[in-house]
Design an enzyme around this catalytic site. Sequence first.
Site, mmCIF file in Angstrom:
data_model
loop_
_atom_site.group_PDB
_atom_site.id
_atom_site.type_symbol
_atom_site.label_atom_id
_atom_site.label_comp_id
_atom_site.label_asym_id
_atom_site.label_seq_id
_atom_site.Cartn_x
_atom_site.Cartn_y
_atom_site.Cartn_z
ATOM 1 N N HIS A 236 0.075 -4.263 13.266
ATOM 2 C CA HIS A 236 -0.849 -3.806 12.428
ATOM 3 C C HIS A 236 -1.879 -4.926 11.964
ATOM 4 O O HIS A 236 -1.750 -6.000 11.302
ATOM 5 C CB HIS A 236 -0.069 -3.550 10.563
ATOM 6 N N GLU B 263 -4.398 -0.721 15.234
ATOM 7 C CA GLU B 263 -3.132 -1.082 15.044
ATOM 8 C C GLU B 263 -2.740 -0.242 16.360
ATOM 9 O O GLU B 263 -2.905 0.774 16.347
ATOM 10 C CB GLU B 263 -2.933 -0.696 13.999
HETATM 11 O O1 TA6 Z 1 -3.027 0.960 8.158
HETATM 12 C C1 TA6 Z 1 -3.645 1.526 7.727
HETATM 13 C C2 TA6 Z 1 -2.930 1.838 6.232
HETATM 14 O O2 TA6 Z 1 -1.774 2.321 6.211
HETATM 15 C C3 TA6 Z 1 -4.000 1.939 4.784
HETATM 16 O O3 TA6 Z 1 -4.090 3.122 4.950
HETATM 17 C C4 TA6 Z 1 -3.799 0.822 3.632
HETATM 18 O O4 TA6 Z 1 -2.788 0.533 2.807
HETATM 19 C C5 TA6 Z 1 -3.530 -0.550 5.063
HETATM 20 O O5 TA6 Z 1 -2.700 -0.270 5.946
HETATM 21 C C6 TA6 Z 1 -2.572 -1.679 4.162
HETATM 22 O O6 TA6 Z 1 -1.652 -1.426 3.302
HETATM 23 P P1 TA6 Z 1 0.107 -2.692 2.935
HETATM 24 O O7 TA6 Z 1 0.609 -1.612 2.808
HETATM 25 O O8 TA6 Z 1 -0.385 -4.157 4.098
HETATM 26 O O9 TA6 Z 1 -1.385 -3.188 1.988
#
Ligand code: TA6
Length: 340
Positions: free
Chosen positions: A168, A297
């Site tokens: 991520h 990501e």
């Molecule tokens: O990768 C995008 C995502 O799934 C968004 O929907 C947002 O929730 C982001 O990840 C961050 O997630 P987190 O659990 O790290 O706050």
Amino acid sequence: MAASGSERVAVEKCKGINGLDKVVLREPRGSTAEVYLYGAHVTSWKNDHGEELLFVSSKAIFKPPKAIRGGIPICFPQFGSHGSLEQHGFARNRFWSIDTDPPPFPTNSKSFIDLILKPSEEDMQKWPYSYEFRLRVALGTGGDLMLTSRIRNTNADGKPFTFTFAYHTYFSVSDISEVRVEGLETLDYLDNLQNKERSTEQGDALTFESEVDKIYLGTPTKIAILDHEKKRTFVLRKDGLPDAGKHDILDNLVKLEGSSKEQGSFFPLVVWNPWDKKAKTMADFGDDEYKHMLCVEAAVVEKPITLKPGEEWKGRLELSAVPSSYCSGQLDPQKVIQNS
Ligand code: TA6
């Protein structure tokens, strides 16, 4: 001025924020990276000019059980939030260990660390499978950062398991309104802001004027993230990893390679920026920080991976950054792409 002792050490174990254990990687030309054992979380990656290439929020909470906001969170055994597991799984909320006896895994990097995560009794309650998750974080000679995940099913009861996954990655950008992403044009995507509705991307470069949360399906071979003000381009390329010699052509490339014998490659790319409203709802994220980050990501999302006992999945991510004298039209990403 000559570097002090510790500044020359290729791999240094030390204490980071809140006394959390971390490892600093250094390569001779000056690039560095840092990875916390908490979450096996890369929180810094700097080029040989000492410029930080990853975004970490100034409000990141370096304290379990909260995941560190920024860097490269490892999402396993799930990407997203469904069922009883926490959002993006638990790997990023666990303390990993240094793998002192890794299986042979050749690398030409001189600066790397092998980390390992195995399920605790408590984890087994939540996700009743045995696995060994090995993550290698390595700095390449050109300053590129390589993450290799090897996930093996070690169930003794013959049970297969299925997982989704993501690196991520939070890229640091000067100003999100000055960033373009080339290479996703005309691709299909699922829009997380429209209940995962499937749509097709427009015909030209992605620019950013509002919250975006899209899962691109079957991403193309190469994608360029162009940062006008920083004069920097991240080029994400996913068709395998050329040998080290080819790095020089473009100096830096991001290559994504994910494969296991049955399931082919992992390639959906998720593009996310929370923008202003959502930023305000995130306690560990500054209200204005959305302007200085973009998540791109490499993920396994729509086609989960299933491993039988003894099987292993490998997912590699290689990050670099092309210093580019980009100004509209001068750095044609297609040319950048063709060079590689
Ligand atoms: O990768 C995008 C995502 O799934 C968004 O929907 C947002 O929730 C982001 O990840 C961050 O997630 P987190 O659990 O790290 O706050």
